[in-house]
Write a protein that holds these residues in place. Structure first.
Motif, PDB file in Angstrom:
ATOM      1  N   GLU A  11      -3.452   1.098  -2.584  1.00 54.57           N
ATOM      2  CA  GLU A  11      -2.631   2.399  -2.835  1.00 54.57           C
ATOM      3  C   GLU A  11      -1.682   2.919  -1.914  1.00 54.57           C
ATOM      4  N   LEU A  12      -1.854   2.486  -0.650  1.00 51.53           N
ATOM      5  CA  LEU A  12      -0.849   3.015   0.418  1.00 51.53           C
ATOM      6  C   LEU A  12       0.516   2.330   0.226  1.00 51.53           C
ATOM      7  N   ALA A  13       0.350   1.042   0.063  1.00 55.70           N
ATOM      8  CA  ALA A  13       1.559   0.181  -0.293  1.00 55.70           C
ATOM      9  C   ALA A  13       2.532   0.477  -1.315  1.00 55.70           C
ATOM     10  N   GLU A  14       1.844   1.367  -2.500  1.00 60.12           N
ATOM     11  CA  GLU A  14       2.609   1.577  -3.700  1.00 60.12           C
ATOM     12  C   GLU A  14       3.622   2.747  -3.016  1.00 60.12           C
TER      13      GLU A  14
ATOM     14  N   ILE B 193       7.892  -2.231 -13.343  1.00 63.40           N
ATOM     15  CA  ILE B 193       7.424  -3.625 -13.814  1.00 63.40           C
ATOM     16  C   ILE B 193       7.099  -4.360 -12.226  1.00 63.40           C
ATOM     17  N   VAL B 194       6.902  -3.423 -11.486  1.00 70.48           N
ATOM     18  CA  VAL B 194       6.525  -4.043 -10.173  1.00 70.48           C
ATOM     19  C   VAL B 194       4.956  -4.524  -9.982  1.00 70.48           C
ATOM     20  N   SER B 195       4.909  -5.529  -9.478  1.00 69.85           N
ATOM     21  CA  SER B 195       3.268  -6.194  -9.337  1.00 69.85           C
ATOM     22  C   SER B 195       2.607  -5.547  -8.162  1.00 69.85           C
ATOM     23  N   SER B 196       1.627  -4.769  -8.234  1.00 71.65           N
ATOM     24  CA  SER B 196       0.921  -4.210  -7.176  1.00 71.65           C
ATOM     25  C   SER B 196       0.192  -4.948  -6.228  1.00 71.65           C
TER      26      SER B 196
END
Length: 445
Positions: A349-352, A292-295
């Motif tokens: 994408e890196l932050a994920e 349930i994380v917000s990207s």
């Protein structure tokens, strides 16, 4: 029992260290706005015989954060003063900024907390690297890191002089003589330095610990120098045992170079954890948080923690080459830059890949496996203990207190009871001598 013992500090962040914590815990979303939440966390910490609670201070927030998670960054000293009245042993460490504070005022506030808690106060010394904070204190931008750390060195020196303004025996309390305190045993700081001028004593005697315990968390060269000179507890972000061992050795060398006993500096790397009775259960709990994380929040938050304005960068492009060629403004940014150079992918994408603060040790598994990890780091000299980052509060902290602590006690590397009452007692630290009083035997000839 081993002579050297583990120490544990717990970072108290709202409903937990994970950004999704408030959405999975059974308590109502506004529970973090009430004192009872923090008292329950403190009670669980005392049940686990932990050394200290740690409350960060965020003197300003980016508005995007309030949409995605609770942001009740109460004044940490005020909050811990309330917790002090309802607890008995747990240490109480609050952050205080040397960039935006005033030495005399901060010295009084921490000494007050030390009195209210009967000697359980600690000051986490920070220079504050949040750009938004500068604008809350009338500055267009943050001072550069070298200036912030130079100011911090002088700031701590002034605070310690203020704390030493009363000799330990200055309080008399004689009704017969009509003397409450001995004026001859007062030592006003009368400090005049490059950045501060502070004249007078505090309006009350030296606090129970003499000096509240000093903590610090900087990983830069300036932070290491500050820690070597003053810190007694250091919070660290080191993801591998090898990095932890090298960092601890560097800090101990810095303390020795400053003329201090390295054993009086405890390094506590952060460990963010999800525990389950089985590995499968732990993975399910982790997956529930991540699902349930917000990207949008994750990439914005990572840039914010790195010291950048999220609105100035495109998340659907890699970080610009000219930015990566510049000096990272924070230790978090240095970790992000390292990954961004290795993986030329859109920043979103890196932050994920950063589920926790860059550099923190992240653990998912059983209590037995976490106890083994902690023991391995401790016995290898990579840590003196850990700063616990429970993904949900108080739930995962309760799992640690009830299931990990007994395993460490059985190994003989963790206390079975509190042996003293003050925070310095917990960490095995001496009460500082007053700098204005000559040690016994000096100058007696």
């Amino acid at each position: 029992m081993s002579e050297r013992q583990l120490h544990f500090n717990v970072l108290v962040m709202d409903a937990g260290y994970h950004e999704s914590a408030w959405r999975v815990v059974p308590e109502p979303p506004d529970s973090v706005l009430h004192l009872e939440h923090y008292l329950e966390v403190a009670r669980v910490a005392e049940r686990g015989l932990l050394d200290s609670l740690f409350f960060a201070d965020v003197p300003g927030i980016a508005e995007f954060r309030v949409e995605h998670m609770p942001q009740p960054h109460f004044d940490p000293i005020d909050l811990l003063s309330a917790v002090a009245a309802r607890t008995e042993r747990i240490g109480l460490i609050a952050t205080g900024s040397t960039t935006f504070g005033a030495p005399w005022d901060l010295a009084r506030r921490f000494a007050t907390l030390d009195f209210l808690s009967d000697g359980r106060a600690g000051w986490n010394v920070v220079t504050t690297a949040l750009p938004v904070a500068a604008r809350n204190f009338g500055l267009e931008r943050l001072p550069d890191p070298s200036e912030r750390y130079a100011r911090a060195q002088e700031f701590v020196e002034v605070v310690q002089r203020v704390w030493d303004g009363w000799e330990d025996g200055a309080f008399v309390g004689s009704r017969e003589q009509g003397v409450w305190a001995d004026r001859g045993r007062l030592h006003a700081p009368r400090f005049r330095g490059e950045r501060f001028e502070v004249a007078g004593i505090l309006p009350f005697p030296r606090s129970p610990q003499g000096h509240p315990l000093l903590a610090q968390a900087g990983a830069s060269a300036g932070g290491i120098a500050l820690a070597g000179r003053y810190a007694e507890v250091v919070f660290a972000a080191k993801p591998t045992l090898e990095e932890g061992a090298a960092y601890r050795a560097e800090l101990r060398a810095a303390a020795a170079a400053a003329g201090r006993d390295p054993d009086h500096l405890h390094v506590l790397p952060g460990v963010a954890f999800v525990l389950g009775s089985t590995e499968a259960e732990a993975r399910e709990r982790r997956a529930a948080l991540e699902s349930i994380v917000s990207s949008e929040f994750r990439w914005r938050n990572l840039l914010n923690m790195s010291g950048f304005d999220p609105d100035l960068l495109d998340p659907d492009e890699p970080l610009p080459d000219e930015l990566l060629a510049s000096r990272p403004p924070t230790s978090v940014a240095a970790r992000v830059f390292e990954q961004a150079r290795a993986r030329r992918v859109p920043f979103r994408e890196l932050a994920e890949s950063f589920a926790v603060l860059p550099g923190q040790l992240e653990f998912t598994g059983t209590p037995e496996q976490l106890a083994e990890t902690i023991a391995r780091w401790f016995e290898a000299g990579a840590a003196d203990g850990f700063t616990l980052l429970p993904t949900t509060l108080p739930h995962q902290l309760g799992e640690f207190a009830d299931h990990v602590v007994p395993l460490l006690q059985a190994r003989g590397i963790y206390r079975r009871e509190y042996e003293g009452r003050t925070l310095r007692d917990h960490y095995g630290l001496p009460r500082p001598a007053n700098a204005n009083v000559a040690p016994v035997g000096v100058g007696d000839a």
